[in-house]
Design an enzyme around this catalytic site. Sequence first.
Site, PDB file in Angstrom:
ATOM      1  N   CYS A  92       0.828  -1.201   0.000  1.00 27.54           N
ATOM      2  CA  CYS A  92       0.000   0.000   0.000  1.00 27.54           C
ATOM      3  C   CYS A  92       0.867   1.257   0.000  1.00 27.54           C
ATOM      4  CB  CYS A  92      -0.927   0.014   1.207  1.00 27.54           C
ATOM      5  SG  CYS A  92      -1.974   1.497   1.292  1.00 27.54           S
TER       6      CYS A  92
ATOM      7  N   HIS B  14       3.069  -5.806  -7.507  1.00 25.47           N
ATOM      8  CA  HIS B  14       2.618  -4.676  -8.319  1.00 25.47           C
ATOM      9  C   HIS B  14       3.857  -4.048  -8.948  1.00 25.47           C
ATOM     10  CE1 HIS B  14      -0.053  -1.306  -9.437  1.00 25.47           C
ATOM     11  NE2 HIS B  14       1.050  -0.583  -9.296  1.00 25.47           N
TER      12      HIS B  14
ATOM     13  N   ASN C  39       0.809  -7.966 -11.206  1.00 29.23           N
ATOM     14  CA  ASN C  39      -0.252  -6.990 -10.980  1.00 29.23           C
ATOM     15  C   ASN C  39       0.209  -5.629 -11.490  1.00 29.23           C
ATOM     16  OD1 ASN C  39      -1.186  -4.885  -8.420  1.00 29.23           O
ATOM     17  ND2 ASN C  39      -2.772  -5.897  -9.595  1.00 29.23           N
ATOM     18  N   GLY C  40      -0.760  -4.870 -12.011  1.00 22.36           N
ATOM     19  CA  GLY C  40      -0.458  -3.512 -12.439  1.00 22.36           C
ATOM     20  C   GLY C  40      -0.925  -3.232 -13.850  1.00 22.36           C
TER      21      GLY C  40
ATOM     22  N   ARG D  41      -7.920  -2.410 -10.486  1.00 23.54           N
ATOM     23  CA  ARG D  41      -8.685  -1.319 -11.096  1.00 23.54           C
ATOM     24  C   ARG D  41      -9.328  -1.723 -12.412  1.00 23.54           C
ATOM     25  NH1 ARG D  41      -4.724   3.311 -11.887  1.00 23.54           N
ATOM     26  NH2 ARG D  41      -3.302   1.575 -12.250  1.00 23.54           N
TER      27      ARG D  41
END
Length: 321
Positions: A95, A165, A196-197, A221
């Site tokens: 995060c 990420h 991820n990303g 997202r």
Amino acid sequence: MDGVTDGSYRECLTALFGGRSGISLCVSEFVRVTRQPVVERVFLRHCPELARGGKTRAGVPVFVQLLGGEPHWMARAAETAVALGAPGIDLNFGCPAKTVNSSDGGATLLKDPCRVEAVTRAVRAAVPAELPVTVKIRVGWEDPSPVVEIARAAEAGGASWLTIHGRTRRQLYKPPVDYEAIGRAQAAVSMAVVANGDLFGVPSLFEAAQRSGCTAFMIGRGAMGRPELFARARGTQRAALDPRPFEALLDVYADTLLASGANERNTLGRLKQWLRMAAMLRADMKLAFEQCKRLQTLDEARAKLREILLRDPSEPLELAG
């Protein structure tokens, strides 16, 4: 994603296409762990699926995500989550939020891989061997050079698999995504690595696979604008979600939020948040967000969504602004 992928959202997405959503696993919003025990009601608020065996109604497991930097308290929190029925524990070392990092959580631990290992080891020791303990990181704090060291630290601590990420904390969500850095970590460890990303479509999944060497992916997202992406990646759906079923999905989401105890104001806020993220990927959702973002009541927003998304498809779509 904190404040986004709540229990109502997970319930709606995993129920898509009669439960054949293509989603194999969900992770809860993070449970913040400080130097005190986390009470049961906090876990149930963040992961209401614990009340029904740790799965959505469509049968998709939901891991409880923990965020914190103290091994002892993270281990105690994991014990409580498992006792409540969590099918797995996910550790958030990725995060990038300033408030989280300044209170010793999330990506700040990337600055010291030994701490990643220590927290992972403590949680792994507290969780039964048959249950996964997974780790989520970014490729680094300021640059991606430490990603291999961080990945090896997570593996040394006993992580079942690692999600990466492909941005540094410094980047936040700015381009580019460094899939090659994910690939370096993937090649350096024996556990599975999940990429991820910016996974916004099937082509981006293929690109991530080619550049990272990964065969598993976490979509965040991208699912807001393309909730059908999981099913399309698995080949069970071929087309994008049409405006009409998307409107129905948003309608069910609002009803699910209200049924879970959310008030109309919070439900409206969550609905606008979904539209804002979907607007990155769909012109109709961009229009919907522009038309709904200043509305003050849930009824107004739902009526406007029906007006926009259920319009005659032969009418031209004009974007506001």
